[in-house]
Design a protein around this motif. Structure first.
Motif, PDB file in Angstrom:
ATOM      1  N   LEU A 141      -4.184   3.764   7.191  1.00 29.36           N
ATOM      2  CA  LEU A 141      -4.539   4.027   5.801  1.00 29.36           C
ATOM      3  C   LEU A 141      -3.686   3.192   4.846  1.00 29.36           C
ATOM      4  O   LEU A 141      -2.480   3.055   5.025  1.00 29.36           O
ATOM      5  CB  LEU A 141      -4.335   5.510   5.494  1.00 29.36           C
ATOM      6  N   GLN A 142      -4.310   2.613   3.837  1.00 35.82           N
ATOM      7  CA  GLN A 142      -3.584   1.863   2.819  1.00 35.82           C
ATOM      8  C   GLN A 142      -4.145   2.224   1.450  1.00 35.82           C
ATOM      9  O   GLN A 142      -5.344   2.112   1.211  1.00 35.82           O
ATOM     10  CB  GLN A 142      -3.703   0.361   3.051  1.00 35.82           C
ATOM     11  N   ILE A 143      -3.283   2.674   0.579  1.00 41.04           N
ATOM     12  CA  ILE A 143      -3.696   3.052  -0.765  1.00 41.04           C
ATOM     13  C   ILE A 143      -3.865   1.796  -1.615  1.00 41.04           C
ATOM     14  O   ILE A 143      -3.034   0.884  -1.575  1.00 41.04           O
ATOM     15  CB  ILE A 143      -2.675   4.006  -1.412  1.00 41.04           C
ATOM     16  N   SER A 144      -4.941   1.745  -2.404  1.00 44.32           N
ATOM     17  CA  SER A 144      -5.217   0.568  -3.234  1.00 44.32           C
ATOM     18  C   SER A 144      -5.120   0.850  -4.720  1.00 44.32           C
ATOM     19  O   SER A 144      -5.066  -0.078  -5.529  1.00 44.32           O
ATOM     20  CB  SER A 144      -6.619   0.029  -2.910  1.00 44.32           C
TER      21      SER A 144
ATOM     22  N   GLY B 240       0.789  -1.225   0.000  1.00 39.75           N
ATOM     23  CA  GLY B 240       0.000   0.000   0.000  1.00 39.75           C
ATOM     24  C   GLY B 240       0.819   1.272   0.000  1.00 39.75           C
ATOM     25  O   GLY B 240       0.250   2.366   0.041  1.00 39.75           O
ATOM     26  N   SER B 241       2.128   1.150  -0.075  1.00 44.92           N
ATOM     27  CA  SER B 241       2.987   2.342  -0.096  1.00 44.92           C
ATOM     28  C   SER B 241       2.996   2.976  -1.487  1.00 44.92           C
ATOM     29  O   SER B 241       2.945   2.270  -2.497  1.00 44.92           O
ATOM     30  CB  SER B 241       4.418   1.971   0.305  1.00 44.92           C
ATOM     31  N   VAL B 242       3.078   4.301  -1.527  1.00 46.25           N
ATOM     32  CA  VAL B 242       3.110   5.033  -2.789  1.00 46.25           C
ATOM     33  C   VAL B 242       4.513   5.594  -3.014  1.00 46.25           C
ATOM     34  O   VAL B 242       5.094   6.210  -2.106  1.00 46.25           O
ATOM     35  CB  VAL B 242       2.073   6.175  -2.798  1.00 46.25           C
ATOM     36  N   TRP B 243       5.044   5.392  -4.198  1.00 53.53           N
ATOM     37  CA  TRP B 243       6.355   5.899  -4.579  1.00 53.53           C
ATOM     38  C   TRP B 243       6.175   6.907  -5.715  1.00 53.53           C
ATOM     39  O   TRP B 243       5.290   6.756  -6.556  1.00 53.53           O
ATOM     40  CB  TRP B 243       7.259   4.766  -5.047  1.00 53.53           C
TER      41      TRP B 243
END
Length: 560
Positions: free
Chosen positions: A141-144, A91-94
């Motif tokens: 929070l986790q980005i999908s 869920g991490s954003v780079w």
């Protein structure tokens, strides 16, 4: 399924591409093992390679995690105009590339390598922020899902909430007739979809389009289409050109519509939506609206469209699986492998083409009439002026359009008006496989090749030396015959060019004299006069020497 006659190792997930993305002049590819490759223009660090140099073919991007024990595995990627986003399996954003407007999610300079968007590790979902008791126990929070647009970035979290950052449309009411984007370095939530689930999102230069459930959860066909932002060309599909600072439902794709949207894409100032009849997975339609000045709407005109209109010219029995928009062109691909493009430069997005824009869908064949379709297509992606197609089950990439900076990934910088194969898999991967299988053999071959190259270089040096000597003597000879040094190729006479065996000095001398003016003839007379005098003088000296030698011989014989 692989193309006939071509062997594909289905177990090699490192060579299978599962998704592609295209920016203004760069391209990204995601493989089955979670690796990301980039190629094209390198300015602003958009390739994530640690420099601003261009890449003419795919090269792997390194993701350096704080936890060195765990490899970063990417599951989704997206490309904006000059920046790139990637989502990892945790869920991490780079992000990397251009950051003037904060589109990387950090308040800093451009980034030439992938960096973690730290803010998502510190935030909770929008629905829980307003309640302290919930906030304390809320799930992290986790980005999908992620999406990059012109100069903005978007993300959907695990509860279906939408976030945006970069150069974004304002959320506050603006003075009538005015519109300006708001720069934000920190992801901010969109509050308008409370009690709904955002499923898909796309953005142009100044507008956003989202597919959202009209119930709390996404179930089958319960998606409606919302748009907001700038609307100067009708790109919101609301029937006018008025600005919207809050999301509005496009009635054509509303809850009561006969159609339901399942894919959406945005160009700079136009929008494309794929729909199906509710409950039907066989027939799909392509709708466009917004700016139409180059035919990017595919509606047979260059007029803008304020309402969604069906794009004619695509067979009704084709199921469209993917759509994307470039700056001023649009492309779709069907499940049968047929690709259609329309807009600027005959649907290629090129401004330097023959000047003809495609106002209606143009079929882009794989191999002309012999093979008009692509096998096992997966996705189409459009950059500003190039298009990339992922096909053959993920084992082949095709590209066409503008080729400068290596954006097509075929090792060249030329424009291509027909699909060309991207150099995939990367050469470095091939080398790795060979090293694993035949390391010693490859080493011996390399040594042998180096020796052969060294011997060849020595031979070339020797030939160059001989050539230099020959040129020196040719100059001397030319000077003696024609009275001046050899002047490159123009002084090489025709009979000598045709054949060494037919070279006639007397004939060429006569031809030269006929072409001389009076001044040149006087010069030649003086030159050869001196030469002749020298020869006569030498002849006299030799004759005297011979006479003396003869006298000496006679004298000796008399004395004896």
């Amino acid at each position: 399924m692989a193309e006939a006659g071509i062997y594909v190792d289905s177990g090699s997930i490192s060579q299978k591409v599962i998704a592609v993305a295209a920016g203004e002049a760069h391209t990204l590819a995601l493989t089955g093992d979670g690796s990301v490759y980039s190629w094209g223009r390198g300015t602003f660090g958009r390739l994530g390679a640690g420099s601003v140099a261009d890449r003419l073919f795919p090269a792997k991007i390194e993701f350096n995690s704080a936890d060195t024990r765990k490899r970063v595995k990417i599951v989704e990627l997206s490309a904006g105009a000059y920046h790139s986003l990637a989502l990892s399996d945790d869920g991490s954003v780079w992000s990397w590339g251009h950051n003037t407007y904060g589109q990387l999610g950090v308040n800093g300079e451009n980034s030439m390598v992938p960096s973690l968007v730290q803010v998502f590790h510190e935030l909770h979902t929008p629905s829980s922020i307003t309640n302290e008791s919930i906030t304390k126990t809320a799930t992290k929070l986790q980005i999908s899902s992620i999406k990059a647009g012109g100069m903005m970035s978007l993300a959907i979290d695990n509860l279906g909430s939408l976030w945006m950052w970069g150069n974004c449309p304002p959320q506050d009411t603006l003075p009538e007739g005015e519109f300006s984007l708001i720069k934000t370095f920190t992801p901010i939530p969109i509050w308008n979809f409370h009690g709904q689930t955002v499923v898909k999102v796309a953005c142009g230069n100044e507008h956003i389009v989202a597919l959202v459930s009209y119930g709390e959860k996404h179930k089958g066909d319960n998606l409606v289409c919302y748009t907001w932002g700038s609307n100067n060309h009708g790109q919101l599909g609301l029937g006018d050109t008025e600005i919207r600072t809050t999301p509005k439902i496009v009635k054509t794709f509303g809850q009561d519509s006969f159609y339901t949207a399942y894919e959406v894409a945005c160009g700079a100032f136009h929008t494309c939506v794929l729909t199906k009849q509710k409950g039907d997975m066989v027939k799909s339609l392509c709708w466009t609206f917004g700016l139409g000045d180059h035919g990017q709407l595919g509606q047979g005109t260059i007029e803008d469209s304020f309402y969604p209109k069906i794009v004619e010219g695509i067979p009704e029995n084709e199921w469209l699986i993917s759509v994307d928009c470039g700056l001023f062109h649009t492309s779709v691909v069907s499940s049968d492998g047929y690709v259609w493009s329309w807009g600027m430069g005959n649907g290629l997005g090129l401004t330097e083409s023959d000047g003809v824009d495609a106002l209606t869908p143009r079929l882009i064949p794989c191999n002309g009439l012999k093979c008009p379709y692509f096998q096992d297509p997966i996705q189409v992606a459009c950059g500003a002026a190039h298009t990339v197609l992922l096909a053959n089950g993920g084992y082949k990439l095709w590209s066409w359009g503008r080729g400068r900076s290596g954006v097509l990934g075929n090792g060249q910088v030329n424009d291509f008006f027909a699909p060309s194969l991207v150099l995939w898999p990367p050469l470095e991967e091939d080398f790795k496989d060979h090293e694993k299988v035949d390391a010693e053999k490859d080493s011996r071959e390399i040594i042998k090749i180096k020796k052969e190259l060294n011997d060849a270089m020595k031979e070339i040096d020797l030939l160059n030396s001989k050539l230099s000597t020959m040129e020196h003597y040719a100059n001397i000879l030319h000077g003696l015959i024609f009275g001046r040094p050899l002047e490159e190729d123009k002084d090489v006479v025709m009979s000598l060019k045709k054949s060494l065996n037919s070279f006639d000095v007397a004939k060429e001398w006569e031809n030269m004299l006929e072409g001389c003016d009076y001044g040149k003839l006087v010069h030649l007379e003086m030159f050869y006069g001196k030469m002749l005098a020298g020869v006569k003088d030498k002849m006299m000296k030799v004759k005297i020497k011979e006479m003396i030698m003869e006298c000496l011989k006679t004298s000796k014989s008399v004395h004896h």
